[in-house]
Design a protein around this motif. Structure first.
Motif, PDB file in Angstrom:
ATOM      1  N   LEU A   1      40.992  41.466  34.604  1.00  0.00           N
ATOM      2  CA  LEU A   1      40.574  42.700  35.254  1.00  0.00           C
ATOM      3  C   LEU A   1      39.582  42.416  36.389  1.00  0.00           C
ATOM      4  O   LEU A   1      39.692  42.984  37.476  1.00  0.00           O
ATOM      5  N   ALA A   2      38.647  41.520  36.150  1.00  0.00           N
ATOM      6  CA  ALA A   2      37.681  41.162  37.196  1.00  0.00           C
ATOM      7  C   ALA A   2      38.378  40.483  38.372  1.00  0.00           C
ATOM      8  O   ALA A   2      38.048  40.757  39.534  1.00  0.00           O
ATOM      9  N   GLY A   3      39.349  39.643  38.107  1.00  0.00           N
ATOM     10  CA  GLY A   3      40.104  39.003  39.178  1.00  0.00           C
ATOM     11  C   GLY A   3      40.879  39.997  40.019  1.00  0.00           C
ATOM     12  O   GLY A   3      40.918  39.900  41.244  1.00  0.00           O
ATOM     13  N   VAL A   4      41.482  40.977  39.354  1.00  0.00           N
ATOM     14  CA  VAL A   4      42.223  42.017  40.077  1.00  0.00           C
ATOM     15  C   VAL A   4      41.275  42.824  40.956  1.00  0.00           C
ATOM     16  O   VAL A   4      41.599  43.147  42.105  1.00  0.00           O
ATOM     17  N   VAL A   5      40.110  43.150  40.441  1.00  0.00           N
ATOM     18  CA  VAL A   5      39.141  43.924  41.221  1.00  0.00           C
ATOM     19  C   VAL A   5      38.685  43.135  42.447  1.00  0.00           C
ATOM     20  O   VAL A   5      38.591  43.685  43.558  1.00  0.00           O
ATOM     21  N   VAL A   6      38.433  41.850  42.293  1.00  0.00           N
ATOM     22  CA  VAL A   6      37.999  41.025  43.417  1.00  0.00           C
ATOM     23  C   VAL A   6      39.096  40.942  44.476  1.00  0.00           C
ATOM     24  O   VAL A   6      38.839  41.084  45.677  1.00  0.00           O
ATOM     25  N   VAL A   7      40.332  40.731  44.051  1.00  0.00           N
ATOM     26  CA  VAL A   7      41.439  40.642  45.008  1.00  0.00           C
ATOM     27  C   VAL A   7      41.663  41.986  45.698  1.00  0.00           C
ATOM     28  O   VAL A   7      41.898  42.032  46.912  1.00  0.00           O
ATOM     29  N   LEU A   8      41.566  43.072  44.966  1.00  0.00           N
ATOM     30  CA  LEU A   8      41.712  44.388  45.593  1.00  0.00           C
ATOM     31  C   LEU A   8      40.604  44.639  46.615  1.00  0.00           C
ATOM     32  O   LEU A   8      40.843  45.236  47.668  1.00  0.00           O
ATOM     33  N   TYR A   9      39.412  44.192  46.333  1.00  0.00           N
ATOM     34  CA  TYR A   9      38.306  44.327  47.280  1.00  0.00           C
ATOM     35  C   TYR A   9      38.606  43.561  48.571  1.00  0.00           C
ATOM     36  O   TYR A   9      38.365  44.066  49.665  1.00  0.00           O
TER      37      TYR A   9
END
Length: 65
Positions: A37-45
């Motif tokens: 989830l944290a990886g997805v948030v970083v990539v979306l950012y």
């Protein structure tokens, strides 16, 4: 989107994948899901910043506003 951004996103994906495998082997699947989830948030950012830069470029090219 330049090559550097693609490599950064790929690196984040690789790092998250390795972390998830290690955490699954250690029996910490809940922490592994939080890592994903944290990886997805970083990539979306990163992607949202790139899209904002694109809109800014289009706005300056066509002199909108």
């Amino acid at each position: 989107m330049d090559f550097y951004m693609v490599m950064k996103i790929a690196g984040i994906g690789l790092l998250v994948g390795i972390l998830v495998m290690v955490l699954d082997q250690a029996g910490r699947k809940d922490i592994g899901q939080l890592t994903v989830l944290a990886g997805v948030v970083v990539v979306l950012y990163i992607v949202v910043q790139a899209v904002a830069d694109l809109f800014s470029l289009v706005q300056s090219v066509f002199q909108i506003y």
